[in-house]
Design a protein around this motif. Structure first.
Motif, PDB file in Angstrom:
ATOM      1  N   LYS A   1      52.432  20.155  87.605  1.00 45.67           N
ATOM      2  CA  LYS A   1      52.255  21.150  88.550  1.00 45.67           C
ATOM      3  C   LYS A   1      53.167  21.247  89.699  1.00 45.67           C
ATOM      4  CE  LYS A   1      47.425  21.202  88.297  1.00 45.67           C
ATOM      5  NZ  LYS A   1      45.892  20.869  89.012  1.00 45.67           N
ATOM      6  N   ALA A   2      53.535  22.243  90.230  1.00 48.19           N
ATOM      7  CA  ALA A   2      54.586  22.177  91.500  1.00 48.19           C
ATOM      8  C   ALA A   2      54.142  21.706  92.791  1.00 48.19           C
ATOM      9  CB  ALA A   2      54.977  23.729  91.686  1.00 48.19           C
ATOM     10  N   VAL A   3      54.994  20.894  93.126  1.00 47.47           N
ATOM     11  CA  VAL A   3      54.598  20.002  94.444  1.00 47.47           C
ATOM     12  C   VAL A   3      55.752  20.532  95.581  1.00 47.47           C
ATOM     13  CG1 VAL A   3      54.509  17.806  95.540  1.00 47.47           C
ATOM     14  CG2 VAL A   3      53.839  18.129  93.109  1.00 47.47           C
ATOM     15  N   PRO A   4      55.339  21.169  96.570  1.00 49.61           N
ATOM     16  CA  PRO A   4      56.331  21.646  97.672  1.00 49.61           C
ATOM     17  C   PRO A   4      57.247  20.444  97.768  1.00 49.61           C
ATOM     18  CG  PRO A   4      54.102  22.386  98.286  1.00 49.61           C
ATOM     19  CD  PRO A   4      53.931  21.358  97.079  1.00 49.61           C
ATOM     20  N   GLU A   5      58.424  20.839  98.431  1.00 50.35           N
ATOM     21  CA  GLU A   5      59.592  19.842  98.490  1.00 50.35           C
ATOM     22  C   GLU A   5      59.288  19.371  99.578  1.00 50.35           C
ATOM     23  OE1 GLU A   5      62.843  17.868  97.607  1.00 50.35           O
ATOM     24  OE2 GLU A   5      61.812  19.673  96.324  1.00 50.35           O
TER      25      GLU A   5
ATOM     26  N   ILE B   1      59.675  18.480  84.272  1.00 48.99           N
ATOM     27  CA  ILE B   1      59.893  19.496  85.072  1.00 48.99           C
ATOM     28  C   ILE B   1      58.720  20.317  85.748  1.00 48.99           C
ATOM     29  CG2 ILE B   1      59.576  21.139  82.810  1.00 48.99           C
ATOM     30  CD1 ILE B   1      61.813  22.910  83.883  1.00 48.99           C
ATOM     31  N   SER B   2      58.971  20.854  86.879  1.00 51.70           N
ATOM     32  CA  SER B   2      57.633  21.514  87.652  1.00 51.70           C
ATOM     33  C   SER B   2      57.505  22.767  87.049  1.00 51.70           C
ATOM     34  CB  SER B   2      58.077  21.396  89.119  1.00 51.70           C
ATOM     35  OG  SER B   2      58.084  20.038  89.579  1.00 51.70           O
ATOM     36  N   TYR B   3      56.336  23.397  87.096  1.00 50.90           N
ATOM     37  CA  TYR B   3      55.972  24.557  86.663  1.00 50.90           C
ATOM     38  C   TYR B   3      56.655  25.403  87.614  1.00 50.90           C
ATOM     39  CZ  TYR B   3      53.162  28.770  86.192  1.00 50.90           C
ATOM     40  OH  TYR B   3      52.820  29.975  85.644  1.00 50.90           O
ATOM     41  N   GLY B   4      57.048  26.443  87.077  1.00 48.34           N
ATOM     42  CA  GLY B   4      57.814  27.466  87.866  1.00 48.34           C
ATOM     43  C   GLY B   4      59.229  27.179  87.862  1.00 48.34           C
ATOM     44  N   GLU B   5      59.888  26.074  87.338  1.00 48.94           N
ATOM     45  CA  GLU B   5      61.158  25.956  87.282  1.00 48.94           C
ATOM     46  C   GLU B   5      61.717  26.315  86.092  1.00 48.94           C
ATOM     47  OE1 GLU B   5      61.563  22.201  90.171  1.00 48.94           O
ATOM     48  OE2 GLU B   5      61.666  21.758  88.056  1.00 48.94           O
ATOM     49  N   GLU B   6      63.004  26.613  85.653  1.00 47.03           N
ATOM     50  CA  GLU B   6      63.956  26.913  84.672  1.00 47.03           C
ATOM     51  C   GLU B   6      64.671  26.036  83.837  1.00 47.03           C
ATOM     52  OE1 GLU B   6      63.895  31.758  85.275  1.00 47.03           O
ATOM     53  OE2 GLU B   6      65.765  30.547  85.926  1.00 47.03           O
TER      54      GLU B   6
ATOM     55  N   LYS C   1      74.545  21.744  76.215  1.00 46.09           N
ATOM     56  CA  LYS C   1      74.226  21.425  77.662  1.00 46.09           C
ATOM     57  C   LYS C   1      72.820  21.877  77.888  1.00 46.09           C
ATOM     58  CE  LYS C   1      79.117  21.191  79.110  1.00 46.09           C
ATOM     59  NZ  LYS C   1      79.854  21.628  80.249  1.00 46.09           N
ATOM     60  N   ILE C   2      72.023  20.851  78.528  1.00 44.85           N
ATOM     61  CA  ILE C   2      70.628  21.234  78.902  1.00 44.85           C
ATOM     62  C   ILE C   2      70.508  20.865  80.257  1.00 44.85           C
ATOM     63  CG2 ILE C   2      68.262  21.044  78.516  1.00 44.85           C
ATOM     64  CD1 ILE C   2      68.877  20.656  75.491  1.00 44.85           C
ATOM     65  N   LYS C   3      70.040  21.662  81.219  1.00 43.33           N
ATOM     66  CA  LYS C   3      70.039  21.480  82.697  1.00 43.33           C
ATOM     67  C   LYS C   3      68.664  21.879  83.122  1.00 43.33           C
ATOM     68  CE  LYS C   3      75.009  21.635  83.956  1.00 43.33           C
ATOM     69  NZ  LYS C   3      75.904  22.361  84.948  1.00 43.33           N
ATOM     70  N   GLY C   4      68.110  21.004  83.843  1.00 45.86           N
ATOM     71  CA  GLY C   4      66.741  21.457  84.587  1.00 45.86           C
ATOM     72  C   GLY C   4      65.479  20.661  84.375  1.00 45.86           C
ATOM     73  N   ILE C   5      65.947  19.483  83.285  1.00 41.55           N
ATOM     74  CA  ILE C   5      64.858  18.683  82.853  1.00 41.55           C
ATOM     75  C   ILE C   5      65.369  17.340  83.692  1.00 41.55           C
ATOM     76  CG2 ILE C   5      63.744  17.336  81.058  1.00 41.55           C
ATOM     77  CD1 ILE C   5      64.474  19.593  79.193  1.00 41.55           C
ATOM     78  N   ARG C   6      64.326  16.800  84.465  1.00 40.72           N
ATOM     79  CA  ARG C   6      64.815  15.493  85.349  1.00 40.72           C
ATOM     80  C   ARG C   6      64.970  14.237  84.357  1.00 40.72           C
ATOM     81  NH1 ARG C   6      61.309  18.239  88.806  1.00 40.72           N
ATOM     82  NH2 ARG C   6      59.571  17.587  88.293  1.00 40.72           N
TER      83      ARG C   6
END
Length: 318
Positions: free
Chosen positions: A276-280, A208-213, A198-203
C-alpha cells in the motif's frame, strides 16, 4: 639365276627392305600433362621406311570423340597407334586439360550476406570448382590473410571467429593454368552477446508501492522486446513502463524476454511485492521516530551502566 639340262637359263631379281624399327609418331599441337585455357588443334604424323597404318583415338572425360579441334573444357587423352608393313608397331599418348572457365568460387552460406549472425564457434567456408589443382593465395578476413584448412573442394577458416563486429571475407585462388579465382566479398555482422535489460522502480527489498511504475529498457536501442509478462499474462508496456492494475497488492513475478537482430535471447525474471502506498511525509516521520527511539534507548543503557559503576564505587568506599 637358274639353268636346265638343255642349257636354258633364266635370271630374276627382287628388291626388299629390311625393317626392324617401329614407325616414329609425333603428336603435334599439344604438350603432355599440360593445362590450356584456349582451344588447341591436334595434328598426328607418322614416319617409317615403309608405309604404315595410323589409328588415332581422342577421349574427353573418358568418352571417345571425333574432333581434333579441342575447345570444350575437360580432361583429354590422345592415343595413337601405328603399324608398318613389317609388322612393327608403336603406341604414343598424351594427356592434357582444357580449362577456359578457370576457377569458380562461391561462399557456402550466401544467406548471411549483409545480415547479423550469432553462430557460436563459426568458421566461414568457401567451395571451389576447377579442373586443375588450386593454390590458396589468401583467405582474407577484414583485409588480412588468415590460416585456413582445405577439405577436398572446400576451404574453411582454421580458427572460429571470436570477436563481435563487422566482417568482410574474400578468398583468392590460383591454378596451374595461371587462372585466378576471386570470390565475391562477403559482408556480415557477428554478434554473440545477448541483449542487456534494465529494470527500474523495484526497490532493493524487492517491493514497490501501489501506484508506482516499473520502467524497463534495453541497453542497445537496436534490440527489441519479444514479450513482457506479469504473472504469466502478456501485457503492453507503453513507453517501456509497467503499471500495476488496481487491487493487485501482494507478490507478483515479472518476466521479460528480449532479442537482437542476430537472434540472441535474454530472459529476465523478477519477483516483487506491491505494498500500500505510504505518503512520503509519514514515511520520513516514521524513520525519524524510529531513529529517536533508538537514540533514547542507547542513552538509557549508558545511564544504567554508569549508575551501576557509581553505586559500586560508593559501596567499596564504605
Amino acid at each position: 639365276k637358274a639353268s636346265d639340262d638343255a642349257g636354258n637359263q633364266k635370271t630374276e631379281s627382287a628388291e626388299f627392305i629390311i625393317d626392324d624399327q617401329p614407325p616414329r609418331i609425333e603428336i603435334q599441337g599439344v604438350k603432355d600433362d599440360y593445362s590450356y585455357k584456349k582451344t588447341v588443334e591436334l595434328k598426328v604424323t607418322a614416319e617409317d621406311l615403309s608405309s604404315c597404318k595410323v589409328r588415332k583415338k581422342v577421349y574427353r572425360n573418358g568418352k571417345e570423340i571425333k574432333q581434333t579441334t579441342l575447345s570444350e573444357d575437360g580432361y583429354y587423352k590422345i592415343l595413337v597407334t601405328a603399324i608398318d608393313e613389317a609388322g612393327n608397331q608403336v603406341r604414343a599418348e598424351k594427356s592434357l586439360t582444357i580449362n577456359k572457365k578457370g576457377i569458380r568460387v562461391h561462399f557456402l552460406e550466401p544467406e548471411i550476406q549483409d545480415k547479423t549472425i550469432n553462430r557460436k564457434d563459426y568458421c566461414p567456408s568457401f567451395q571451389y570448382e576447377s579442373l586443375d589443382p588450386v593454390q590458396v593465395m589468401g583467405f582474407l578476413v577484414n583485409g588480412q590473410s588468415k590460416d585456413y584448412r582445405m577439405e577436398k573442394d572446400r576451404i574453411r577458416l582454421e580458427k572460429p571467429l571470436k570477436e563481435n563486429g563487422k566482417y568482410k571475407l574474400q578468398l583468392i585462388l590460383c591454378d596451374a593454368s595461371g587462372n585466378y579465382g576471386v570470390s565475391k566479398e562477403i559482408h556480415f555482422f557477428y554478434d554473440t552477446k545477448a541483449p542487456k535489460l534494465k529494470i527500474k522502480g523495484i526497490r532493493k527489498d524487492q517491493t514497490i508501492s501501489y501506484g508506482e511504475e516499473i520502467q524497463i529498457a534495453i541497453e542497445n536501442e537496436k534490440d527489441f522486446f519479444i514479450s513482457v509478462m506479469l504473472d504469466e499474462e502478456n501485457m503492453e508496456a507503453e513507453e517501456n513502463k509497467i503499471s500495476i492494475p488496481s487491487g493487485n497488492l501482494g507478490k507478483h513475478h515479472l518476466t521479460i524476454i528480449a532479442s537482437d537482430a542476430a537472434g540472441n535471447i535474454t530472459e529476465q525474471k523478477r519477483m516483487f511485492t506491491v505494498e500500500k502506498a505510504v505518503p512520503e511525509v509519514i514515511r520520513n516521520a516514521a524513520w525519524h521516530m524510529e531513529t529517536k527511539a533508538f537514540c533514547f534507548l542507547v542513552i538509557v543503557v549508558i545511564c544504567i551502566f554508569k549508575g551501576r559503576r557509581i553505586i559500586k564505587n560508593w559501596v567499596t568506599r564504605l
